[in-house]
Design a protein around this motif. Structure first.
Motif, PDB file in Angstrom:
ATOM      1  N   HIS A 178      23.802 -10.753 -26.279  1.00 50.19           N
ATOM      2  CA  HIS A 178      23.089  -9.487 -26.510  1.00 50.19           C
ATOM      3  C   HIS A 178      21.661  -9.720 -26.973  1.00 50.19           C
ATOM      4  CE1 HIS A 178      25.311  -9.811 -30.512  1.00 50.19           C
ATOM      5  NE2 HIS A 178      25.925 -10.578 -29.704  1.00 50.19           N
ATOM      6  N   MET A 179      21.210 -10.943 -26.844  1.00 51.78           N
ATOM      7  CA  MET A 179      19.852 -11.223 -27.305  1.00 51.78           C
ATOM      8  C   MET A 179      18.773 -10.521 -26.472  1.00 51.78           C
ATOM      9  SD  MET A 179      18.843 -14.935 -28.524  1.00 51.78           S
ATOM     10  CE  MET A 179      19.461 -15.591 -30.043  1.00 51.78           C
TER      11      MET A 179
ATOM     12  N   SER B  18      18.476  -6.571 -27.198  1.00 54.68           N
ATOM     13  CA  SER B  18      18.276  -5.921 -28.479  1.00 54.68           C
ATOM     14  C   SER B  18      17.283  -6.655 -29.370  1.00 54.68           C
ATOM     15  CB  SER B  18      19.615  -5.806 -29.204  1.00 54.68           C
ATOM     16  OG  SER B  18      20.228  -7.064 -29.240  1.00 54.68           O
ATOM     17  N   ARG B  19      16.547  -7.572 -28.801  1.00 52.54           N
ATOM     18  CA  ARG B  19      15.587  -8.328 -29.591  1.00 52.54           C
ATOM     19  C   ARG B  19      14.416  -7.424 -29.983  1.00 52.54           C
ATOM     20  NH1 ARG B  19      15.480 -12.582 -31.212  1.00 52.54           N
ATOM     21  NH2 ARG B  19      13.667 -13.804 -31.790  1.00 52.54           N
ATOM     22  N   LEU B  20      14.091  -7.482 -31.249  1.00 50.82           N
ATOM     23  CA  LEU B  20      13.085  -6.555 -31.750  1.00 50.82           C
ATOM     24  C   LEU B  20      12.100  -7.311 -32.618  1.00 50.82           C
ATOM     25  CD1 LEU B  20      12.374  -3.488 -32.184  1.00 50.82           C
ATOM     26  CD2 LEU B  20      13.719  -3.681 -34.246  1.00 50.82           C
ATOM     27  N   ILE B  21      10.830  -7.092 -32.379  1.00 51.42           N
ATOM     28  CA  ILE B  21       9.813  -7.734 -33.216  1.00 51.42           C
ATOM     29  C   ILE B  21       8.968  -6.656 -33.867  1.00 51.42           C
ATOM     30  CG2 ILE B  21       7.809  -9.247 -33.244  1.00 51.42           C
ATOM     31  CD1 ILE B  21       9.087 -10.710 -30.862  1.00 51.42           C
ATOM     32  N   LEU B  22       8.930  -6.698 -35.192  1.00 49.82           N
ATOM     33  CA  LEU B  22       8.128  -5.728 -35.917  1.00 49.82           C
ATOM     34  C   LEU B  22       6.889  -6.430 -36.434  1.00 49.82           C
ATOM     35  CD1 LEU B  22      10.991  -4.165 -38.044  1.00 49.82           C
ATOM     36  CD2 LEU B  22      10.144  -3.389 -35.857  1.00 49.82           C
TER      37      LEU B  22
ATOM     38  N   SER C  93      25.930 -16.017 -28.867  1.00 46.92           N
ATOM     39  CA  SER C  93      25.092 -14.985 -29.455  1.00 46.92           C
ATOM     40  C   SER C  93      23.985 -14.571 -28.495  1.00 46.92           C
ATOM     41  CB  SER C  93      24.484 -15.488 -30.759  1.00 46.92           C
ATOM     42  OG  SER C  93      23.786 -16.681 -30.497  1.00 46.92           O
TER      43      SER C  93
ATOM     44  N   ARG D 179      23.603 -14.873 -38.717  1.00 49.90           N
ATOM     45  CA  ARG D 179      24.643 -13.924 -38.333  1.00 49.90           C
ATOM     46  C   ARG D 179      25.835 -14.017 -39.287  1.00 49.90           C
ATOM     47  NH1 ARG D 179      24.670 -11.583 -33.707  1.00 49.90           N
ATOM     48  NH2 ARG D 179      23.283 -13.143 -32.838  1.00 49.90           N
TER      49      ARG D 179
ATOM     50  N   GLU E 181      11.381 -10.640 -36.988  1.00 52.37           N
ATOM     51  CA  GLU E 181      12.150 -10.604 -35.745  1.00 52.37           C
ATOM     52  C   GLU E 181      13.574 -10.226 -36.071  1.00 52.37           C
ATOM     53  OE1 GLU E 181      11.911 -14.156 -33.263  1.00 52.37           O
ATOM     54  OE2 GLU E 181       9.940 -14.498 -34.158  1.00 52.37           O
ATOM     55  N   ILE E 182      14.083  -9.287 -35.339  1.00 55.37           N
ATOM     56  CA  ILE E 182      15.446  -8.842 -35.586  1.00 55.37           C
ATOM     57  C   ILE E 182      16.224  -8.937 -34.285  1.00 55.37           C
ATOM     58  CG2 ILE E 182      16.906  -6.931 -36.307  1.00 55.37           C
ATOM     59  CD1 ILE E 182      14.556  -5.906 -37.941  1.00 55.37           C
ATOM     60  N   ASP E 183      17.383  -9.526 -34.372  1.00 57.68           N
ATOM     61  CA  ASP E 183      18.200  -9.674 -33.176  1.00 57.68           C
ATOM     62  C   ASP E 183      19.502  -8.924 -33.389  1.00 57.68           C
ATOM     63  OD1 ASP E 183      19.368 -10.472 -30.892  1.00 57.68           O
ATOM     64  OD2 ASP E 183      19.760 -12.522 -31.534  1.00 57.68           O
ATOM     65  N   GLY E 184      19.576  -7.742 -32.884  1.00 63.16           N
ATOM     66  CA  GLY E 184      20.792  -6.962 -33.045  1.00 63.16           C
ATOM     67  C   GLY E 184      20.456  -5.547 -33.453  1.00 63.16           C
TER      68      GLY E 184
ATOM     69  N   MET F 287      16.704 -21.281 -31.865  1.00 64.37           N
ATOM     70  CA  MET F 287      17.203 -20.460 -32.981  1.00 64.37           C
ATOM     71  C   MET F 287      18.615 -19.989 -32.649  1.00 64.37           C
ATOM     72  SD  MET F 287      15.117 -16.928 -32.663  1.00 64.37           S
ATOM     73  CE  MET F 287      16.477 -16.044 -33.377  1.00 64.37           C
ATOM     74  N   SER F 288      19.552 -20.663 -33.253  1.00 58.55           N
ATOM     75  CA  SER F 288      20.928 -20.425 -32.854  1.00 58.55           C
ATOM     76  C   SER F 288      21.431 -19.074 -33.352  1.00 58.55           C
ATOM     77  CB  SER F 288      21.817 -21.540 -33.417  1.00 58.55           C
ATOM     78  OG  SER F 288      21.643 -21.610 -34.821  1.00 58.55           O
ATOM     79  N   ASP F 289      21.569 -18.942 -34.648  1.00 60.12           N
ATOM     80  CA  ASP F 289      22.299 -17.801 -35.177  1.00 60.12           C
ATOM     81  C   ASP F 289      21.475 -16.943 -36.113  1.00 60.12           C
ATOM     82  OD1 ASP F 289      24.613 -17.540 -33.953  1.00 60.12           O
ATOM     83  OD2 ASP F 289      25.886 -18.335 -35.556  1.00 60.12           O
TER      84      ASP F 289
END
Lengths: 430, 281
Positions: free
Chosen positions: B6-7, B10-14, B3, A72, A105-108, A1-3
């Motif tokens: 900062h992976m 700050s990676r977050l799984i809800l 990218s 992104r 999933e949230i990255d940032g 998963m690139s961006d």
């Protein structure tokens, strides 16, 4: 998963709506139930569980099976009618509430702006509130201090920065609140209806600021009813309908999808009623007087309206025409413009309103209808009561099709008198 | 642009019901919000009052006077040989006020900040925790009155006074446990808004504030110590007046155990209900 910065898989949110247990109206039974409820509730209260003996629970899915990915730097808007699940989706994204099903999933670092001025305290000064609000939105004190002058200048409240905000005008308050939000540093920005504040000039400034933010490479998710802002700011849109993802794609196509469905839904809905008059139905008529959803550009607009009234004198019918972005651009009132009111007798009436012929640009339109008395008090209002489209608009003899999507307006003007070009001698201009 | 930089951080799984492993780290990350909320409560507390901060003095001083008159002179409860009654009462009043103001404020705090909870994410525990600061500041102000009293009565505390911070910390722990529980429960059952002030009013008389716990019959003393404030107030007095008010050690151990249990229940309960706050408020 690139961006990919946000990925939602099978996302769902269920709410449980409680109904009180039925009672048979007997006082003794009511007392027994009350006591039983008191104990069962007390027990579950101590454990922190919801629930009651005898109460009926109804499930309601505010969101169901939502899948999408956001890359992104993408600018995505989320549109949908009231209750379509927009706010719930934003709340899940900003971690205020958790999903019932699926995952995301949230990255940032996500910063959400579901309201401007969250946590503003009326007793504190503007300066103090900037720091308070900044901290609530996730800024560090150093960050706020660094941008403080910028924020105050943007809001234009330099003179009052040490005055408690309870003494601010509504506009100043809103400007300061938005200014803090506008200077947030975030990788992913989630914005809800923020533009509903301030005067037109400030709203423009907000829009400009947001497009700045958008062009700085940050990922922005934007929810708004302001379709013009949606199309100006974002390139991709997700359309939600009754909690489900109805469309996901380029913003223009999404808006077309959204407006195209507005009418269908409005037609199916009960229009409700006003207190002294009720709009029952309305249709656009073609030249033969049959209902249609196509309008021939350049012909008179004929609208058949069925309305019932209690006979209150001075009641008139008004209409507002909106373009694809939902912006109103034309208005007619039988009362204000033509001094025609509904009959002062109880009953249901049908009338045909025939308006001037005008060249509407090709595209989608909707008409809001309302009844109004004494020209100021709106009694019954129906948004998007009538929807229609114009396929082709070529005033004059040209083959050019004038479209709304050109972005130059919704009405093609026609010429009243021939244009004459008179030569002006060069030296006469001096 | 990489990218992946900062992976990991700050990676977050809800996900539904997923235990939030980052919770305690988040709590630390949001420490600035903690201080700013505390600062807000302090700054707002005495706005638009004429005497402002002096209210903190006036309140605790007047309560002390009333208690001294009612229990010391009218009811004629004794305070031992050397210790002035006012000092004895005040030594009990201080920890009680700290406990009751933190308990009261913290348990109402989630409701009073409901607008924040429905609009922004942060570890919700920050809200009740930040009320500790307000309580501590009022406590510090009240402490100066104690110093004044001691000078007035020419009363010199013993070496035990250095242990005072330990009992302050215990009082905070004792209040924050039940307060966390109450603040979470009140979101769903508003009834507890009425229960908490009532409990506090009741607790003032159930705790050895106006009297010394040595007047409790010995066979009941262990049971009495189930009230966590008993051990704390006794300890507090001991710090100030020394041997005149000795700590009853078995009772103290019971109080500590109750505090620990309440704290654990409070945190567990808060963490469980907290996730649904936004849906209930």
């Amino acid at each position: 998963m690139s961006d990919t910065v946000i990925r939602a898989e099978g996302l769902g949110k269920r709410f449980v709506i409680g109904h009180r247990a039925q009672n048979n109206g007997l006082f003794a039974d009511a007392m027994v139930n009350a006591v039983r409820r008191f104990f069962s509730k007390g027990k579950s209260a101590l454990k922190g569980n919801p629930g009651d003996i005898g109460d009926v629970f109804e499930e309601f899915w505010a969101l169901r099976d939502i899948n999408f990915e956001i890359k992104r730097g993408e600018l995505v808007s989320i549109i949908g009618h009231n209750g379509a699940g927009k706010s719930t989706l934003l709340k899940i994204l900003s971690r205020i509430t958790e999903p019932t099903a699926g995952r995301i999933e949230i990255d940032g670092r996500v910063t959400s702006l579901l309201e401007v001025g969250t946590g503003f305290h009326p007793e504190l000064t503007g300066r103090e509130n900037v720091f308070l609000n900044g901290a609530i939105l996730g800024m560090t004190r150093a960050e706020v201090r660094h941008r403080f002058d910028e924020i105050v200048a943007f809001a234009g409240v330099e003179k009052f920065i040490d005055t408690p905000v309870k003494r601010y005008s509504v506009g100043m308050y809103a400007r300061l609140a938005f200014a803090v939000a506008a200077h947030l540093e975030a990788e992913i920005l989630v914005i809800d209806e923020v533009l509903a504040v301030g005067d037109a000039e400030f709203q423009q400034r907000c829009l400009n600021r947001m497009s700045e933010v958008a062009s700085s490479g940050r990922t922005v998710l934007f929810v708004s009813h302001n379709l013009a802002a949606v199309s100006a700011l974002t390139r991709r849109a997700i359309v939600l309908r009754s909690g489900q993802l109805a469309f996901d794609g380029p913003v223009q196509a999404a808006l077309a999808h959204y407006t195209a469905n507005t009418g269908v839904i409005a037609r199916r809905l009960n229009w409700g009623q006003g207190s002294d008059s009720t709009l029952v139905s309305a249709d656009l008529l073609d030249e033969q007087g049959n209902p249609t959803d196509r309008f021939e550009s350049g012909s008179p607009l004929r609208l058949r309206v069925v309305v019932s009234t209690t006979g209150l004198p001075g009641m008139c019918v008004e209409l507002t025409i909106r373009d694809e972005l939902g912006l109103p651009f034309a208005f007619y009132s039988t009362g204000t413009f033509s001094q025609i009111n509904l009959p002062a007798a109880t009953g249901r009436f049908e009338c045909v309103i025939t308006l001037d012929s005008f060249f509407l640009a090709a595209g989608q339109y909707s008409i809001d209808l309302d009844t109004c008395y004494t020209n100021v008090h709106t009694d019954h209002r129906v948004e998007s009561a009538v929807r229609f489209r114009v396929d082709r608009c070529s005033p004059g003899k040209g083959s050019f099709n004038f479209r709304q999507s050109n972005g130059t307006g919704s009405i093609a003007m026609s010429l009243k008198a021939p244009i004459e070009f008179k030569p002006i001698p060069v030296d006469a201009t001096r | 642009m990489s990218s992946s930089e900062h992976m990991p951080s700050s990676r977050l799984i809800l996900e539904a019901g997923r235990a939030d492993r980052q919770y305690w780290r988040d709590l630390w990350r949001y420490r600035e919000l903690f201080f700013i909320l505390a600062w807000r409560d302090v700054a707002v507390r005495y706005k638009q009052t004429v005497v402002g901060f002096a209210w903190a003095f006036i309140r605790s001083f007047m309560t002390m006077v009333v208690f001294t008159v009612v229990f010391g002179h009218i009811a004629r409860l004794s305070s031992g040989d050397v210790t002035p009654y006012a000092v004895m009462v005040y030594g009990g009043l201080l920890p009680w006020t700290l406990f009751s103001s933190v308990f009261g404020d913290a348990s109402a705090s989630v409701m009073t900040n409901s607008n924040l909870i429905s609009k922004v994410y942060f570890p919700r525990m920050i809200i009740p925790l930040s009320t500790i600061i307000v309580g501590l500041i009022d406590f510090a102000v009240s402490l100066t009155i104690l110093v004044g009293l001691m000078i007035w009565y020419r009363f010199l505390p013993g070496w035990q006074i250095v242990l005072l911070p330990v009992f302050v910390a215990l009082a905070l722990l004792a209040s924050i446990g039940p307060a966390l529980w109450a603040s979470a429960i009140v979101v769903k059952y508003r009834d507890f808004r009425f229960v908490v002030p009532f409990l506090l009013q009741f607790g003032l008389y159930a705790s050895p504030v106006g009297f010394s716990s040595s007047i409790v019959p010995p066979e009941w003393r262990l049971l009495y110590s189930l009230n966590p404030m008993v051990g704390i107030i006794d300890g507090f007095r001991w710090c100030i007046v020394g041997g005149d008010s000795p700590i009853y050690l078995p009772g103290f151990a019971v109080s500590i155990a109750v505090i620990a249990a309440l704290l654990w229940i409070g945190i567990a309960c808060f963490r469980r209900i907290e996730r649904g706050f936004a849906d209930l408020i």
